[in-house]
Design an enzyme around this catalytic site. Structure first.
Site: not given
Ligand code: GLA
Length: 432
Positions: A79, A158, A190, A215, A219
């Site tokens: 990540d 992301d 994301s 996503r 989180d």
């Protein structure tokens, strides 16, 4: 081109609109660093847990030697906080040389040699959420190429430090750029999480066409509070979300925190059961070197994994929210089977929930049920009232086979399927 082809071309285009990398026909499974290891780059003081090639090698060793890989846990995903703060002279991202001295390509080879896959992380903004170099629009081509050259197998994109307009351009552009490399790279977006996760702001049809998973929401953290909040958001919005999922395209409620510090065994079973109902990607974020056997048994439960991995890929739903604090969840599975989860939000004692399959919308017939945690089996007619005891913040999960015409043979066989650990008290699982 053949003369007849032009007529066919528009139809072909329509048919191949969905992200066509052929990947992730069932939800991806593996391990992902973020929740457990965050941005720990302090290798001098915390060599075992800092974000470094050693951590990913350690996890790869565990995945390949402790029975995880055979169950489907094959991705090892880096990540945030892996890269150097500067791009190299050619403008390419580079791994921090101190923590990844052998580089990402070497790490990818390490995974491939063990039948595993490597995932990596980037961000649409100028910076990643952790403050490392981002992959804004003008860097998409070069970064996609770099990842392909490193032989990376999955990419999480992301959205920190980017705005809605950039995201609208960037997420589809990255999809094209990854496809154009010719290397199959699973693509995790994301994007919806940065746009509230719901239509009309989020276009799930489009996401299914450009991403393998996405996503949708906040989180996950290492607490029951966080897990429950995610469960409530996903099932509270199931009408908007469930139809987006299918082979090759999945809603992602974030990592499994089973094996960490925040969840009890009951709560760990609940996360596993409901992630299976949701057809969610199963990325563990834990320490596989020291995981307890209790947590391991939950994560390695074959029946739950096969429910999660059902080839039809239909995301399940919450079908009942009782005043008593019991929720019932249901997912249709192939071979006309289904999964049922009874979940208790109560905090007093095991609750004896009474119902019947017909009350849960099952059609007339005799079903074989299998409790995935106790391995007990039984036969059950749709009309028979039964009682399931559900522990506080825990679940009971059943695999329900297709109805069969009631026959003596069928009942006998089902009864004999009692598990190896049947012996404790002989109580029937189902109070008929
Ligand atoms: C965001 C993401 C997380 C993780 C961090 C890394 O918060 O949602 O999953 O990738 O960034 O900084």
């Amino acid at each position: 081109m053949h003369a007849a082809l032009p007529v066919l071309v528009p139809a072909l285009f329509a048919a191949t609109l969905a992200l066509d990398n052929g990947l992730m026909r069932t939800p991806p499974m593996g391990w992902l660093a973020w929740e457990r290891y965050r941005c720990d780059i302090d290798c001098d003081n915390d060599p075992k847990n800092c974000i470094s090639e050693n951590l990913f090698r350690d996890m790869a060793d565990r995945l390949s030697e402790d029975g995880w890989r055979e169950l489907g846990y094959v991705y090892v995903n880096i990540d945030d906080c892996w890269s150097s703060k500067q791009r190299d002279k050619q403008g390419r991202l580079q791994a921090d040389p101190k923590r990844f001295p052998r580089g990402i390509k070497d790490l990818a080879r390490y995974m491939h040699d063990r039948g595993l896959k490597l995932g990596i992380y980037g961000d649409m903004g100028t910076y990643t959420c952790g403050g490392y170099p981002g992959t804004p629009l003008d860097k998409i081509q070069i970064d996609a190429q770099t990842f392909a050259e490193w032989e990376v197998d999955m990419f999480k994109y992301d959205g920190c430090y980017s705005n809605a307009t950039e995201q609208e351009q960037g997420y589809p552009l990255m999809s094209k750029a990854l496809n154009a490399t010719g290397r199959p790279i699973g693509y995790s977006c994301s994007w919806p999480a940065y746009q509230g996760g719901l239509p009309p702001k989020v276009n799930y049809t489009q996401l299914g066409e450009i991403c393998n998973l996405w996503r949708n929401y906040d989180d996950i953290q290492d607490s029951w509070n966080s897990v429950l909040n995610i469960i409530d958001w996903f099932f509270g919005n199931q009408d908007a979300l469930a139809s987006a999922a299918g082979p090759g395209r999945w809603n992602d409620p974030d990592m499994l925190v089973i094996g960490d510090f925040g969840l009890s065994m009951e709560q760990s079973r609940t996360q596993m059961a409901l992630w299976a109902i949701m057809a969610a990607p199963l990325f563990m974020s834990n320490d596989l070197r020291t995981i307890s056997s209790g947590a391991r048994n939950i994560l390695q439960n074959k029946m739950i994994i096969s429910i999660n991995q059902d080839p039809m890929g239909i995301q399940g739903r919450r079908i009942l929210k009782e005043k008593s604090g019991i929720d019932v969840y249901w997912r249709p599975l192939s071979k006309n089977a289904s999964a049922l989860v009874f979940f208790s939000r109560r905090d007093d004692m095991p609750y004896r929930y009474r119902t019947s399959l017909s009350k849960l919308n099952y059609t007339t017939g005799s079903y074989k049920i299998f409790d995935v945690f106790t391995n007990k089996a039984a036969a059950l007619k749709d009309s028979t009232e039964f009682v399931v005891p559900v522990n506080p913040s825990g679940v009971v999960m059943w695999y329900v086979s297709a109805p069969a015409a009631p026959s003596r043979r069928h009942y006998k066989r089902a009864r004999f399927q009692g598990s190896a650990d049947d012996g404790e008290n002989g109580d029937p699982l189902v109070v008929l």
